[in-house]
Design an enzyme around this catalytic site. Structure first.
Site, PDB file in Angstrom:
ATOM      1  N   ASP A 144     -77.278  70.399 -39.494  1.00 41.99           N
ATOM      2  CA  ASP A 144     -78.600  70.911 -39.823  1.00 41.99           C
ATOM      3  C   ASP A 144     -79.431  70.945 -38.527  1.00 41.99           C
ATOM      4  OD1 ASP A 144     -80.217  71.507 -42.522  1.00 41.99           O
ATOM      5  OD2 ASP A 144     -81.579  70.458 -41.170  1.00 41.99           O
ATOM      6  N   TYR A 165     -89.933  72.618 -38.760  1.00 45.91           N
ATOM      7  CA  TYR A 165     -89.557  74.014 -39.003  1.00 45.91           C
ATOM      8  C   TYR A 165     -90.518  74.965 -38.296  1.00 45.91           C
ATOM      9  CZ  TYR A 165     -85.964  72.883 -42.429  1.00 45.91           C
ATOM     10  OH  TYR A 165     -84.812  72.427 -43.026  1.00 45.91           O
ATOM     11  N   HIS A 183     -73.165  70.456 -47.319  1.00 46.25           N
ATOM     12  CA  HIS A 183     -74.048  70.429 -46.162  1.00 46.25           C
ATOM     13  C   HIS A 183     -74.303  69.019 -45.638  1.00 46.25           C
ATOM     14  CE1 HIS A 183     -76.891  72.304 -43.478  1.00 46.25           C
ATOM     15  NE2 HIS A 183     -77.866  71.512 -43.867  1.00 46.25           N
TER      16      HIS A 183
END
Length: 386
Positions: A178, A308, A359
């Site tokens: 990630d 982000y 993930h």
């Protein structure tokens, strides 16, 4: 800056406040038979919250977490929390592992003993690692950045200082998934002299392929990736758009409501794990709630989602990465990278297609993950001088 021992001790006031909020929930309704199609399923979340209120014991989890060797130090004006477990073997290789969102340093909790003490799990002690797992700035027990600009590139520079200046390693290994994949790739690109190799479980969203105007120049695999990514972004990318553009607006709800925070995090665990629609096939209630608790008790819902925004506004381009790279791709992960693209951008020394896992592979399939780490770094141990 001194490296100091760190011990988790959340105040009774924080836990009492949480208890009160969990007993005064204003639940939304849900369309019949919609389940997870429009977001986190209401019946699932009510079951999780019931367990949270009636059975979950933070103090027991806190004690368990404090069995890890944890530390804090200050780098570039930000307090950084990290686990540092020494390996049990003749020459442990230092390995820094970086997590992403919506997980935390707990992503690697299950694999730490497998990597530090392989002999106790049927492995070879010569495969032992010193394992370092930091919490990203704004995550968990690390400090909250008060100025903009803390992105994957900046964090990679902090990790270089952590490993060399604070912990005294001359060369080391690195891995991540990630956001941790991005941090690790910047670390390799800008400090190849420090790294013996890097291990990744994903490449993230390859925006240059999504934006590529001339499909004729792409391989068939890359064209398929472009199509899959566009479909995924349209269906699953709402969280990404919001956290990349208006994280502060989102932060009020996530910081005020533990149920809102749980719903936001659990949707991603459900969508991104190899669980066939049932999170309890691979996670316990305690495991899931402890991940939520790490965000709640530290008040990091806002500061974590801001990464982000920072990654979307100020990241420098990455060139070809010459450091030997291992890629372990787990079957149910989102948007696996095209091998043709990866080979043009990374020095791929090992490519493993895993039969299962999603993930969060170090949590879902710790044995598969740990064995691939051991196998990849085995050839790079020879001649390493500390």
């Amino acid at each position: 800056m001194t490296v100091e021992r760190f011990h988790i001790q959340i105040s009774d006031e924080v836990l009492e406040d949480l208890k009160d909020r969990l007993h005064h929930i204003r639940w939304p309704d849900q369309l019949e038979n919609s389940h997870w199609e429009r977001g986190t399923d209401l019946s699932f979340l009510k079951t999780l919250v019931f367990y949270w209120k009636e059975h979950y014991d933070w103090r027991a989890q806190e004690t368990r977490l404090n069995n890890l060797s944890q530390f804090r130090t200050r780098i570039d004006g930000i307090d950084i929390h990290f686990v540092h477990e020494r390996g049990k073997g003749p020459a442990p290789l230092p390995l820094i592992l970086t997590h992403g969102w919506p997980d935390s340093y707990l992503r690697y909790q299950k694999v730490i003993p497998l990597l530090t003490d392989p002999a106790s799990y049927g492995g070879n002690p010569e495969d032992a690692f010193d394992v370092i797992v930091p919490s990203l700035p704004g995550f968990g027990f690390s400090g909250h950045p008060v100025q903009p600009g803390i992105n994957n590139f900046r964090v990679s520079e902090m990790w270089a200082k952590l490993m060399t200046e604070q912990l005294g390693y001359a060369r080391f290994a690195a891995g991540g998934g990630d956001m941790g994949s991005g941090v690790t790739r910047y670390l390799a690109a800008n400090h190849p002299e420090l790294l013996v190799g890097i291990h990744l479980t994903d490449i993230g969203i390859i925006r240059e392929l999504i934006a590529a105007p001339d499909q004729e120049k792409l391989s068939e695999e890359e064209r398929q990736y472009k199509k899959n990514a566009a479909e995924w972004m349209a269906k699953e990318g709402g969280y990404l758009s919001l956290q990349s553009t208006r994280p502060q607006t989102l932060a009020y709800g996530l910081s005020d409501s533990p149920v809102g925070l749980a719903a936001w995090i659990m949707e991603k665990f459900h969508a991104w794990s190899d669980c066939e629609g049932d999170l309890q096939k691979i996670y316990t209630w305690d495991e899931l709630i402890t991940h939520i608790m790490i965000y709640w008790v530290t008040g990091t819902a806002a500061s974590s989602t801001r990464m982000y925004y920072e990654n979307g506004t100020g990241l420098p381009p990455l060139g070809y990465i010459e450091v030997p790279t291992g890629l372990a791709l787990f079957k149910a992960d989102i948007l696996p990278p095209p091998q043709s693209w990866a080979s043009r951008n990374l020095n791929i020394a090992r490519w493993t297609s895993m039969p299962r896992g999603g993930h969060f592979p170090a949590m879902e399939e710790p044995e598969l993950f740990a064995e691939d780490i051991r196998a990849f770094f085995r050839p790079y141990r020879a001649g390493l001088k500390q």
